[in-house]
Design an enzyme around this catalytic site. Structure first.
Site, PDB file in Angstrom:
ATOM      1  N   TYR A 140       9.610  15.431 -15.328  1.00  0.00           N
ATOM      2  CA  TYR A 140      10.922  14.940 -14.899  1.00  0.00           C
ATOM      3  C   TYR A 140      11.979  16.054 -14.999  1.00  0.00           C
ATOM      4  O   TYR A 140      12.841  16.166 -14.135  1.00  0.00           O
ATOM      5  CB  TYR A 140      11.332  13.728 -15.738  1.00  0.00           C
TER       6      TYR A 140
HETATM    7  C1  LIG Z   1       2.912  13.239 -13.578  1.00  0.00           C
HETATM    8  C2  LIG Z   1       2.352  12.819 -12.207  1.00  0.00           C
HETATM    9  C3  LIG Z   1       3.105  11.574 -11.743  1.00  0.00           C
HETATM   10  C4  LIG Z   1       2.564  13.984 -11.230  1.00  0.00           C
HETATM   11  O1  LIG Z   1       2.120  13.584  -9.941  1.00  0.00           O
HETATM   12  P1  LIG Z   1       1.556  14.645  -8.865  1.00  0.00           P
HETATM   13  O2  LIG Z   1       1.494  13.983  -7.554  1.00  0.00           O
HETATM   14  O3  LIG Z   1       0.295  15.232  -9.374  1.00  0.00           O
HETATM   15  O4  LIG Z   1       2.693  15.761  -8.924  1.00  0.00           O
HETATM   16  P2  LIG Z   1       3.239  16.590  -7.684  1.00  0.00           P
HETATM   17  O5  LIG Z   1       2.095  17.158  -6.911  1.00  0.00           O
HETATM   18  O6  LIG Z   1       4.217  15.768  -6.937  1.00  0.00           O
HETATM   19  O7  LIG Z   1       4.009  17.749  -8.448  1.00  0.00           O
HETATM   20  C5  LIG Z   1       5.255  18.121  -8.002  1.00  0.00           C
HETATM   21  C6  LIG Z   1       5.794  19.236  -8.822  1.00  0.00           C
HETATM   22  O8  LIG Z   1       5.832  18.871 -10.211  1.00  0.00           O
HETATM   23  C7  LIG Z   1       5.156  19.842 -10.985  1.00  0.00           C
HETATM   24  N1  LIG Z   1       4.503  19.155 -12.095  1.00  0.00           N
HETATM   25  C8  LIG Z   1       3.496  18.267 -12.049  1.00  0.00           C
HETATM   26  N2  LIG Z   1       3.213  17.837 -13.315  1.00  0.00           N
HETATM   27  C9  LIG Z   1       4.076  18.510 -14.134  1.00  0.00           C
HETATM   28  C10 LIG Z   1       4.292  18.519 -15.545  1.00  0.00           C
HETATM   29  N3  LIG Z   1       3.602  17.748 -16.384  1.00  0.00           N
HETATM   30  N4  LIG Z   1       5.249  19.326 -16.030  1.00  0.00           N
HETATM   31  C11 LIG Z   1       6.010  20.109 -15.210  1.00  0.00           C
HETATM   32  N5  LIG Z   1       5.857  20.138 -13.877  1.00  0.00           N
HETATM   33  C12 LIG Z   1       4.889  19.352 -13.359  1.00  0.00           C
HETATM   34  C13 LIG Z   1       4.160  20.459 -10.024  1.00  0.00           C
HETATM   35  O9  LIG Z   1       3.805  21.761 -10.464  1.00  0.00           O
HETATM   36  C14 LIG Z   1       4.959  20.509  -8.729  1.00  0.00           C
HETATM   37  O10 LIG Z   1       5.880  21.582  -8.779  1.00  0.00           O
HETATM   38  P3  LIG Z   1       6.428  22.299  -7.427  1.00  0.00           P
HETATM   39  O11 LIG Z   1       6.960  21.210  -6.534  1.00  0.00           O
HETATM   40  O12 LIG Z   1       7.495  23.209  -7.923  1.00  0.00           O
HETATM   41  O13 LIG Z   1       5.235  22.969  -6.866  1.00  0.00           O
HETATM   42  C15 LIG Z   1       0.813  12.540 -12.260  1.00  0.00           C
HETATM   43  O14 LIG Z   1       0.161  13.658 -12.780  1.00  0.00           O
HETATM   44  C16 LIG Z   1       0.423  11.318 -13.068  1.00  0.00           C
HETATM   45  O15 LIG Z   1       0.276  10.214 -12.532  1.00  0.00           O
HETATM   46  N6  LIG Z   1       0.189  11.487 -14.406  1.00  0.00           N
HETATM   47  C17 LIG Z   1      -0.238  10.407 -15.272  1.00  0.00           C
HETATM   48  C18 LIG Z   1       0.878   9.417 -15.539  1.00  0.00           C
HETATM   49  C19 LIG Z   1       2.192  10.041 -15.951  1.00  0.00           C
HETATM   50  O16 LIG Z   1       2.254  11.008 -16.719  1.00  0.00           O
HETATM   51  N7  LIG Z   1       3.291   9.476 -15.423  1.00  0.00           N
HETATM   52  C20 LIG Z   1       4.636  10.012 -15.579  1.00  0.00           C
HETATM   53  C21 LIG Z   1       5.428   9.476 -16.662  1.00  0.00           C
HETATM   54  S1  LIG Z   1       5.263   7.812 -17.203  1.00  0.00           S
END
Ligand SMILES: CC(C)(COP(=O)(O)OP(=O)(O)OC[C@H]1O[C@@H](n2cnc3c(N)ncnc32)[C@H](O)[C@@H]1OP(=O)(O)O)[C@@H](O)C(=O)NCCC(=O)NCCS
Length: 165
Positions: A140
């Site tokens: 976030y």
């Molecule tokens: C966290 C989550 C929602 C990310 O979804 P995703 O589709 O894989 O992420 P994206 O491909 O949209 O990533 C977008 C950007 O965020 C960054 N990013 C992804 N995870 C990150 C993290 N944990 N920390 C920092 N940056 C992160 C990516 O590097 C990317 O950066 P860029 O746009 O500068 O290249 C996914 O991994 C998930 O469902 N995780 C498990 C549940 C969870 O943690 N939910 C969130 C909080 S309740």
């Protein structure tokens, strides 16, 4: 890379919730077992990104909430009226199915939630999120959210800021 366009819409009975598999079993369980009850009771709204085949690739939930003025960073609080709380919308849950990870879908869901919240007729100062752990908080923060000084797993993004991004 999967280039399928996703449609983001409110969850309904036509969506198959059983196969959803993110990195987080509790978030999967919530979608399978609890979300429809929360929707019925109007304590959460759920939006899903679906593929052409109606497969759920990601979901998030929104509900109204409030932030205590005293919890906000001083620089933010100074610009707000002196009420004890400010209105917000909480994104309680966000998850992307592992098959669709790393393709920008998490960012797209966040953008969708911000847009949906910003265009609502009922005012909210910010979209706030409950990060499930530090890693999620980093995700976030990467998107401009600010952590509450004493509650680092609660983050917010003022909607006025989000609109100008
Ligand atoms: C966290 C989550 C929602 C990310 O979804 P995703 O589709 O894989 O992420 P994206 O491909 O949209 O990533 C977008 C950007 O965020 C960054 N990013 C992804 N995870 C990150 C993290 N944990 N920390 C920092 N940056 C992160 C990516 O590097 C990317 O950066 P860029 O746009 O500068 O290249 C996914 O991994 C998930 O469902 N995780 C498990 C549940 C969870 O943690 N939910 C969130 C909080 S309740």
């Amino acid at each position: 890379m999967n280039k399928a366009p996703f449609l983001v819409k409110p969850l309904d009975a036509s969506h198959d919730r059983r196969t959803f598999c993110s990195e987080s079993p509790p978030l999967d369980h919530y979608l399978r077992e609890r979300v429809t009850q929360d929707i019925r009771r109007r304590v959460a709204a759920c939006f899903v990104a679906v593929t052409d085949e109606q497969r759920i690739a990601a979901y998030y939930t929104l509900a109204s909430a409030s932030l205590l003025l005293a919890d906000l960073p001083i620089s933010t609080g100074k610009k707000l009226p002196r009420y004890p709380t400010v209105p917000a919308v909480r994104m309680g849950r966000l998850a992307v199915d592992q098959a669709f990870k790393g393709q920008g879908l998490g960012s797209a869901m966040l953008a969708d939630a911000l847009e949906r919240t910003a265009r609502a007729e009922i005012a909210a100062f910010a979209l706030m999120v409950d990060a499930k752990d530090e890693r999620a908080a980093t995700f976030y923060q990467h998107h401009g959210f600010i952590a509450l000084p004493d509650l680092p797993l609660i983050l917010f993004l003022p909607l006025a800021t989000a609109r100008s991004v």
